[in-house]
Design a protein around this motif. Structure first.
Motif, mmCIF file in Angstrom:
data_model
loop_
_atom_site.group_PDB
_atom_site.id
_atom_site.type_symbol
_atom_site.label_atom_id
_atom_site.label_comp_id
_atom_site.label_asym_id
_atom_site.label_seq_id
_atom_site.Cartn_x
_atom_site.Cartn_y
_atom_site.Cartn_z
ATOM 1 N N PRO A 141 0.819 -1.127 0.101
ATOM 2 C CA PRO A 141 0.051 -0.044 0.044
ATOM 3 C C PRO A 141 0.830 1.109 0.160
ATOM 4 C CG PRO A 141 -0.629 -1.504 1.843
ATOM 5 C CD PRO A 141 0.736 -2.071 1.197
ATOM 6 N N TYR A 142 0.539 2.182 -0.754
ATOM 7 C CA TYR A 142 1.070 3.466 -0.804
ATOM 8 C C TYR A 142 0.754 4.258 0.402
ATOM 9 C CZ TYR A 142 3.337 8.099 -2.343
ATOM 10 O OH TYR A 142 4.179 8.964 -2.360
ATOM 11 N N ARG A 143 -0.653 4.236 0.649
ATOM 12 C CA ARG A 143 -1.121 5.029 1.928
ATOM 13 C C ARG A 143 -2.466 4.338 2.320
ATOM 14 N NH1 ARG A 143 -1.834 7.342 6.308
ATOM 15 N NH2 ARG A 143 -3.442 9.196 6.615
ATOM 16 N N VAL A 144 -2.618 3.794 3.491
ATOM 17 C CA VAL A 144 -3.824 3.454 4.132
ATOM 18 C C VAL A 144 -4.381 4.244 5.199
ATOM 19 C CG1 VAL A 144 -5.238 1.423 4.631
ATOM 20 C CG2 VAL A 144 -3.021 0.922 3.455
ATOM 21 N N HIS A 145 -5.529 4.891 5.321
ATOM 22 C CA HIS A 145 -6.098 5.589 6.351
ATOM 23 C C HIS A 145 -7.464 4.931 6.603
ATOM 24 C CE1 HIS A 145 -7.141 9.074 8.919
ATOM 25 N NE2 HIS A 145 -8.192 8.996 8.236
ATOM 26 N N PHE A 146 -7.434 4.924 8.187
ATOM 27 C CA PHE A 146 -8.782 4.483 8.620
ATOM 28 C C PHE A 146 -9.626 5.727 9.298
ATOM 29 C CE2 PHE A 146 -6.446 0.605 7.861
ATOM 30 C CZ PHE A 146 -7.513 -0.191 7.321
ATOM 31 N N ARG A 147 -10.866 5.815 8.949
ATOM 32 C CA ARG A 147 -11.619 6.741 9.547
ATOM 33 C C ARG A 147 -12.452 5.949 10.600
ATOM 34 N NH1 ARG A 147 -17.132 7.792 11.259
ATOM 35 N NH2 ARG A 147 -17.446 9.738 10.854
ATOM 36 N N ASP A 148 -11.794 5.793 11.711
ATOM 37 C CA ASP A 148 -12.462 4.810 12.770
ATOM 38 C C ASP A 148 -13.631 5.638 13.604
ATOM 39 O OD1 ASP A 148 -11.416 2.196 14.400
ATOM 40 O OD2 ASP A 148 -12.202 3.808 15.855
ATOM 41 N N PHE B 17 -24.557 17.993 1.662
ATOM 42 C CA PHE B 17 -23.606 17.114 2.155
ATOM 43 C C PHE B 17 -23.450 17.338 3.644
ATOM 44 C CE2 PHE B 17 -22.675 16.727 -2.383
ATOM 45 C CZ PHE B 17 -22.395 15.253 -2.558
ATOM 46 N N GLU B 18 -24.042 16.757 4.400
ATOM 47 C CA GLU B 18 -24.253 17.095 5.584
ATOM 48 C C GLU B 18 -23.030 16.621 6.535
ATOM 49 O OE1 GLU B 18 -26.579 14.894 4.502
ATOM 50 O OE2 GLU B 18 -28.672 15.598 4.338
ATOM 51 N N LEU B 19 -22.671 15.268 6.237
ATOM 52 C CA LEU B 19 -21.565 14.871 6.852
ATOM 53 C C LEU B 19 -20.287 14.600 6.190
ATOM 54 C CD1 LEU B 19 -21.619 12.795 9.531
ATOM 55 C CD2 LEU B 19 -22.314 10.669 7.946
ATOM 56 N N CYS B 20 -19.583 15.000 6.982
ATOM 57 C CA CYS B 20 -17.881 15.009 6.738
ATOM 58 C C CYS B 20 -17.266 13.924 7.250
ATOM 59 C CB CYS B 20 -17.279 16.406 6.998
ATOM 60 S SG CYS B 20 -15.717 16.147 6.295
ATOM 61 N N LEU B 21 -16.378 13.013 6.675
ATOM 62 C CA LEU B 21 -15.946 11.785 7.065
ATOM 63 C C LEU B 21 -14.552 12.134 7.383
ATOM 64 C CD1 LEU B 21 -17.722 9.323 4.699
ATOM 65 C CD2 LEU B 21 -18.442 9.907 7.268
ATOM 66 N N GLY B 22 -14.215 13.329 7.607
ATOM 67 C CA GLY B 22 -13.160 13.814 8.191
ATOM 68 C C GLY B 22 -11.931 13.874 6.896
#
Lengths: 434, 252
Positions: free
Chosen positions: A390-397, B132-137
């Motif tokens: 992977p070049y970059r992996v980000h998780f939106r936890d 677009f109400e929600l921003c996922l960061g």
């Protein structure tokens, strides 16, 4: 620097008698309390910095980062397949969701989303729903413990144990499975799994009923949870809060319905909502979600048809499945026969070796995949530069984002309600800090 | 789906789509890497030493963004039209604010110029046609080879009203790592922007308190940048030394 206009008393160390004397002399009316990072009610290493006036919380700040392990950075130095071994350790109560969302992102990058075998998808859904039950039980168990109700704690962990037994049977481990892999799952279900899941389906409703008897109308529980840590839909969306907290505020938003993945559109289930927007409503939503998960698991068992569990693409799926040996793990006899037997295939050996050590290459680009984890929207953003890593992996936890709501939920309330508020967010620091 | 569509390019006429023509185009694109098997010295006898791998130049998709055969893309044109109209209402020309648009793998990415980011996200949130109400960061990606655009900030936005999602990508040079904060529009980005600052060193101007969030306050450097080493020490096991992961053979 401005000189403080108030008298400050530092109670973080030193001679206690001096601290007491100084506090009596200055008579400070504001108290800043450090709750955590080592505190039994903070779900691991969460640090809450509370400013108190008497029993009232006037300011609640959150300190995180005590469990940062650099998973995202580490993954850049491993193959795409090895990545599952890392992500499973992020939110350690929802390992299968972490693995699935990562694999969905990799599969999107590879463009093989539609080629995942049906059986693999059914197994993924079944394992995720079992995991949801386990996670929700831990949420309620720790919540009970933090309010001093140890029966809730022991019951919750006992119910979770039934799920973990199934996980151990299927993946070999109770947590940190690395079971879901890009292209499918690592192993087919061992014989006897269906029977064991049916046992759980028969037993769990009774256990749930017991839990509901203990909590649903318990006056002490109601007093501690009703109208506590209120957060409405507007607040949730502004703060990016998803999952049971958002649904407990009245918005039936569930990615399994809104953006189905892994074939969720083929299952019949409801999205539980409540309009209390308080801690009690979140508890009710979680309870109802466990019941819906049981429904989905039952449908999974009906859908399980024999077939492959890994994509039939020699460039992605490993050619051999491990078989059971005397030590619990072993080589695949059929694959060894193919390599070593009469007219053995050296190319098969090379292919296997290259695929395992070097890994497969993923076309350059970026992709975002998301699943509805027990805590909310779990997202995986993956970038490939065309290489085997992977070049970059980000998780939106979800725990990371949801924890931002602590101040909105706690300020103006009492210290005791902080415990209830944090517990109702159900954060897991492994996921927050990654 | 042809390979062109997968890369977000429009369908080409047949003569431009022939392998020889595509090969010629590929030779004109920048070189992504040379060699193979991690061999960098003259001791390489694999014959791959002179291999050159070309990477396509940054993509830009042309209208129409929606592909009738791909249900995931059906709303893309509608969003782009609504955004164009909405930006015109507040006096920002669409072409100034949006550098390019990429449609790839059923996802749409708007590359926004950083000066106009706050305008664009406010319209995206408030316009009833967009909502677009929600921003996922936000999170960062470091491309050291992308001269003058080394640092990218990537935003995922979701509309619950319309059940849509889009991605915004904003870039800034390493020498001037500033991007306006959108916390005033999406409060949820508070921690996400702090995390991106912590790991990539992107300064979000206007953030209420841009401090480190995961690393200790006195940490030096931004660990997820590509020029920051992974760290680690060699491990010895039964006489053999295993180097740390970032010093092992790379097949990339």
């Amino acid at each position: 620097m401005t000189t403080p206009t108030e008298t400050y008393v530092d109670a973080s160390g030193g001679d206690w008698d001096e601290v007491v004397a100084a506090a009596q002399k200055g008579q400070p009316d504001r108290l800043v309390v450090n709750m955590g990072p080592q505190h039994p009610s903070t779900h691991g290493v969460l640090r809450l910095i509370l400013t108190l006036e008497g029993e009232t919380v006037t300011e609640a700040r959150v300190g995180i980062g005590y469990l940062h392990t650099g998973i995202e950075k580490n993954m850049e130095y491993r193959t795409w397949t090895q990545g599952t071994t890392f992500v499973t350790r992020m939110d350690y109560l929802t390992p299968l969701f972490n693995e699935t969302v990562y694999c969905l992102a990799v599969e999107k990058l590879l463009g093989i989303t539609d080629r995942i075998p049906e059986r693999a998808n059914v197994i993924r859904v079944m394992m995720m729903e079992l995991n949801r039950i386990a996670s929700h039980f831990v949420a309620m168990a720790t919540f009970g413990m933090e309010l001093g109700a140890t029966t809730i704690m022991t019951n919750g962990f006992r119910e979770r144990e039934m799920v973990l037994d199934i996980f151990e049977m299927v993946t070999g481990l109770r947590m940190n499975h690395a079971y879901v892999r890009p292209g499918g799952v690592a192993q087919d279900l061992p014989p006897g799994t269906v029977g064991k899941v049916r046992e759980l389906l028969a037993e769990m409703p009774k256990r749930l009923k017991d839990m509901r008897k203990l909590l649903d109308a318990n006056p002490i529980y109601l007093a501690r949870t009703r109208d506590v840590a209120y957060l409405d839909v507007t607040g949730c969306l502004a703060l990016g809060v998803t999952g049971p907290i958002l649904r407990a505020a009245g918005l039936p938003w569930d990615l399994r319905k809104a953006k189905p993945y892994c074939g969720y559109e083929n299952y019949e289930f409801d999205v539980p909502v409540s309009d209390g927007a308080d801690v009690y409503a979140r508890y009710r939503v979680r309870m109802a979600e466990i019941e819906e998960s049981l429904k989905i698991i039952e449908q999974c068992l009906d859908k399980l048809q024999p077939g492959p569990v890994m994509i039939e693409d020699a460039k992605i799926g490993w050619p051999a499945q491990l078989a059971l040996g005397p030590d619990g793990m072993g080589n695949a006899p059929s694959h060894i026969a193919h390599i070593m037997g009469r007219g053995g295939s050296m190319e098969a050996l090379i292919h296997h070796f290259k695929l395992v050590t070097e890994g497969f290459r993923v076309p350059p680009g970026q992709a975002y995949a998301m699943v509805e984890s027990p805590k909310g929207e779990l997202g995986c953003y993956a970038v490939s530069d065309g290489g085997p890593r992977p070049y970059r992996v980000h998780f939106r936890d979800p725990s990371f984002t949801n924890l931002q709501a602590v101040a909105a939920m706690c300020e103006g309330g009492t210290v005791a309600d902080v415990i209830a508020a944090v517990a109702s967010i159900d954060p897991v620091m492994g996921g927050v800090d990654r | 789906m042809t390979s062109n569509e997968q890369q977000g390019k429009p369908n080409l006429p047949e003569k431009d789509n022939l392998p020889a023509e595509l090969g010629r185009q590929r030779l004109n694109s920048p070189i992504a890497r040379t060699g193979m098997f991690g061999a960098k010295t003259t001791g390489d006898t694999s014959g791959y030493g002179r291999l050159r791998v070309y990477r396509p130049a940054p993509l830009a998709s042309e209208r129409p963004y929606s592909n009738p055969d791909d249900p995931r893309t059906l709303y893309f044109d509608e969003v782009a039209d609504a955004l164009e109209r909405s930006l015109k209402e507040v006096g920002t020309p669409y072409d100034t604010a949006i550098k390019r648009v990429v449609v790839d793998r059923g996802e749409i990415t708007f590359h926004v110029r950083r000066e106009h980011l706050v305008d664009v996200v406010s319209r995206l949130r408030d316009d009833p046609a967009l909502r677009f109400e929600l921003c996922l960061g936000v999170n960062g990606v470091h491309y050291p080879d992308d001269t003058d655009n080394e640092l990218h900030a990537v935003y995922e936005l979701r509309s619950i009203t319309h059940n849509r999602e889009i991605r915004l990508e904003v870039t800034c040079p390493d020498a001037d790592p500033h991007i306006p904060s959108i916390v005033s529009v999406y409060p949820t980005n508070d921690w996400h922007e702090r995390e991106t600052w912590d790991f990539f060193g992107i300064v979000f101007d206007g953030h209420p308190a841009l401090t480190r969030i995961q690393m200790p306050d006195d940490w030096h450097g931004h660990p997820q940048r590509k020029d920051y080493p992974l760290g680690g020490i060699p491990v010895e096991y039964r006489g053999a030394k295993v180097p740390p992961p970032d010093e092992r053979r790379s097949y990339a």
